[in-house]
Design a protein around this motif. Structure first.
Motif, PDB file in Angstrom:
ATOM      1  N   LEU A 113       0.826  -1.203   0.000  1.00  0.00           N
ATOM      2  CA  LEU A 113       0.000   0.000   0.000  1.00  0.00           C
ATOM      3  C   LEU A 113       0.861   1.254   0.000  1.00  0.00           C
ATOM      4  CD1 LEU A 113      -2.803   1.328   0.216  1.00  0.00           C
ATOM      5  CD2 LEU A 113      -2.591   1.163   2.699  1.00  0.00           C
ATOM      6  N   ALA A 114       1.925   1.249   0.793  1.00  0.00           N
ATOM      7  CA  ALA A 114       2.813   2.413   0.828  1.00  0.00           C
ATOM      8  C   ALA A 114       3.479   2.632  -0.528  1.00  0.00           C
ATOM      9  CB  ALA A 114       3.869   2.229   1.913  1.00  0.00           C
ATOM     10  N   GLY A 115       3.873   1.559  -1.206  1.00  0.00           N
ATOM     11  CA  GLY A 115       4.471   1.705  -2.526  1.00  0.00           C
ATOM     12  C   GLY A 115       3.502   2.256  -3.548  1.00  0.00           C
ATOM     13  N   LEU A 116       2.253   1.799  -3.505  1.00  0.00           N
ATOM     14  CA  LEU A 116       1.235   2.320  -4.428  1.00  0.00           C
ATOM     15  C   LEU A 116       0.948   3.786  -4.144  1.00  0.00           C
ATOM     16  CD1 LEU A 116      -1.260  -0.694  -4.442  1.00  0.00           C
ATOM     17  CD2 LEU A 116       0.494  -0.135  -6.134  1.00  0.00           C
ATOM     18  N   LEU A 117       0.878   4.139  -2.855  1.00  0.00           N
ATOM     19  CA  LEU A 117       0.670   5.546  -2.501  1.00  0.00           C
ATOM     20  C   LEU A 117       1.862   6.401  -2.932  1.00  0.00           C
ATOM     21  CD1 LEU A 117      -0.920   5.203   1.054  1.00  0.00           C
ATOM     22  CD2 LEU A 117      -2.055   5.876  -1.057  1.00  0.00           C
ATOM     23  N   LEU A 118       3.056   5.858  -2.850  1.00  0.00           N
ATOM     24  CA  LEU A 118       4.235   6.596  -3.296  1.00  0.00           C
ATOM     25  C   LEU A 118       4.152   6.879  -4.798  1.00  0.00           C
ATOM     26  CD1 LEU A 118       7.063   7.762  -2.838  1.00  0.00           C
ATOM     27  CD2 LEU A 118       7.982   5.452  -3.202  1.00  0.00           C
ATOM     28  N   ALA A 119       3.728   5.886  -5.567  1.00  0.00           N
ATOM     29  CA  ALA A 119       3.575   6.095  -7.009  1.00  0.00           C
ATOM     30  C   ALA A 119       2.543   7.174  -7.303  1.00  0.00           C
ATOM     31  CB  ALA A 119       3.190   4.778  -7.687  1.00  0.00           C
TER      32      ALA A 119
END
Length: 537
Positions: A113-119
């Motif tokens: 989730l954090a990686g998707l939010l970062l994108a």
């Protein structure tokens, strides 16, 4: 966050960005559309920044009597827009990564989730920060005070953060409810269709103000409305320091709560099995099939029944057939607003009803079979069964609705009873032969491969060339009826040639019905031959 976790998050964000770019660069049409949108939005963005400068200068000069109220309203509308847009993106794309199972077997759902939010932050946050910096500096230049820039910049960033987080939160809540509720899963397509109709209804009726005004009034007294105080603190004496501090504290608390809630909600979706709907034979469909079994050959009835089952199980795959209805939104809205049915609405239904009847199932007679094509072609007389079955499926489904709608609207309109009869005859005949017209065009331009009709659904739909050619042919066939029932055209023909308008209407109806029969029979014969040739190849 540990070093390993940070590396995982950054890697996921980078992979997601590279995947999105690969998909985008592989779709030339979408890439061109995005560049056109960017070129269109750049002047709007520059105009908005200049408007911020003018607003700041007028605030400083005292030309605006209620700057605080206007600023609160502006930030409320901006918050609603960002929350709505962010929620839609989260529901449609951002929270639906490819190879989800592979991600979850290597990293935790929190890291994913954090990686998707970062994108998402890289894609949308970077331009937003640039706009926030430019807007803050221009606002400070307008007010003539450098101290005006930091509060304005902080307000813009806080607004974006809380609005995007709210959009993600709402999207996750809706998806969690959807994967656990059989009723919501069944009604998903219906709700989506209603939302689309409501959206276009708001656009065509210019009702944005009436929809957003109650929400803005409700939010003005909340910390979202207090963003206006935070943006103008130090610039306008009426801006409250207490409300500004309250906006910051409430926003910080909201973001902290969501930092714990979003991973839990994401886990609820990604690890859930979801509800499974078993499509059993319904008594209604069984009785319908039994009633038709005495009228239709079994192979034809089997094709038609299969079409109806596919439509019930995945209605989103047939949305292409309802594109003409968007052209009816404006006349329908006019009828609703004025309370009267004009002459044009029943005439256009005569064209669009048959158009939908033919496009639903008959516009790709071979490609529609998909994996069942080999078995279908091994049956006896597959050409006639496929062609007639697809035609019957659309005709029986749309024909009665079209006929009743044309008659009802015609009676409620200024048309005479004679005109209503000729319109009804045209609607009936065109609906019968629209399917045969579609079969030949679909056989000439077939499509066998699946295409994406939504983020998570692929289906075999008619080719764009078949779709365009069929639309043109149906419109040309219906043209005599459309022209003959138009009062201006019919009056001009009657004045030039001599017969009454009633004779002109009858002539137009006969011409359209004759053309439909000739083109439909020739097209269907060609479709049958193409299927048989495919069978023997």
């Amino acid at each position: 966050m540990t070093m390993g976790t940070r590396e995982h998050v950054v890697t996921i964000g980078r992979l997601e960005l590279s995947r999105r770019w690969r998909v985008l660069s592989g779709n030339t049409a979408q890439l061109i559309g995005i560049w056109i949108s960017v070129l269109f939005l750049i002047p709007l963005g520059l105009g908005g920044l200049f408007g911020i400068y003018l607003f700041g200068s007028r605030v400083a000069s005292g030309e605006i009597e209620t700057p605080l109220s206007l600023t609160r309203l502006g930030f409320v509308y901006a918050w609603l827009f960002v929350a709505g847009f962010g929620g839609y993106r989260a529901y449609a794309t951002a929270l639906r990564p490819d190879r989800l199972e592979g991600y979850l077997t290597t990293v935790s759902h929190r890291e994913l989730l954090a990686g998707l939010l970062l994108a998402e932050c890289v894609v949308w946050g970077a331009p937003a920060i640039l706009i926030a910096v430019g807007g803050s500096l221009l606002f400070a230049a307008g007010t003539g005070s450098v101290l005006s820039a930091p509060p304005f910049f902080l307000t813009v960033c806080t607004t974006l953060a809380t609005a995007l987080t709210t959009g993600f939160l709402v999207s996750l809540v809706i998806r969690n409810a959807g994967v656990r509720s059989t009723l919501l899963t069944r009604l998903r397509s219906v709700v989506f269709g209603l939302l689309v109709i409501a959206y276009f209804g708001v656009i065509f009726t210019h009702s944005f103000a009436s929809v957003l005004e109650p929400l803005s009034r409700l939010l003005e007294s909340t910390p979202i409305g207090w963003y206006g105080d935070l943006a103008l603190v130090g610039s306008v004496s009426a801006a409250s320091i207490g409300r500004s501090a309250g906006a910051l504290l409430a926003s910080g608390a909201f973001l902290l709560v969501n930092a714990a809630a979003l991973p839990r909600l994401a886990a609820g979706i990604w690890y859930a099995d979801g509800v499974h709907i078993e499509h059993k034979a319904e008594p209604g469909s069984s009785s319908t099939a039994s009633r038709l079994s005495g009228l239709l050959p079994q192979p034809v009835l089997g094709v038609a029944t299969a079409d109806w089952k596919r439509a019930r199980r995945a209605p989103i795959t047939l949305t292409f057939a309802f594109y003409p209805l968007f052209l009816l939104i404006n006349p329908i809205m006019n009828a609703v607003q004025t309370g009267t049915i004009g002459r044009g609405l029943p005439i256009w239904i005569v064209c669009f009803g048959p158009w939908i009847a033919g496009a639903l199932f008959a516009l790709n007679v071979v490609g529609n079979e998909g994996a069942a094509l080999p078995a279908t072609l091994l049956s006896r007389a597959p050409g006639k069964a496929l062609v007639v079955g697809h035609v019957v499926a659309g005709m029986l489904l749309v024909g009665p609705v079209t006929l009743v709608t044309v008659v009802g609207l015609g009676i409620a309109s200024p048309h005479s009873m004679g005109a209503v009869v000729t319109l009804a005859v045209s609607a009936l005949v065109l609906t019968v032969f629209a399917g045969p017209i579609a079969t030949g065009i679909g056989a000439l331009f077939p499509r066998f491969e699946e295409v994406s009709v939504s983020r998570s659904t692929e289906a075999i739909v008619p080719s764009t060339l078949a779709f365009s050619a069929y639309s043109l042919v149906v419109f040309l066939v219906a043209m005599p009826t459309l022209a003959a029932h138009n009062s201006l055209v019919a009056g001009a023909i009657a004045s030039a040639i001599g017969p009454s308008q009633a004779v002109v209407r009858i002539g137009g109806t006969i011409a359209s019905c004759t053309l439909a029969a000739i083109v439909g029979l020739l097209s269907a014969a060609y479709a049958v031959r193409r299927v048989e040739e495919f069978h023997f190849d």
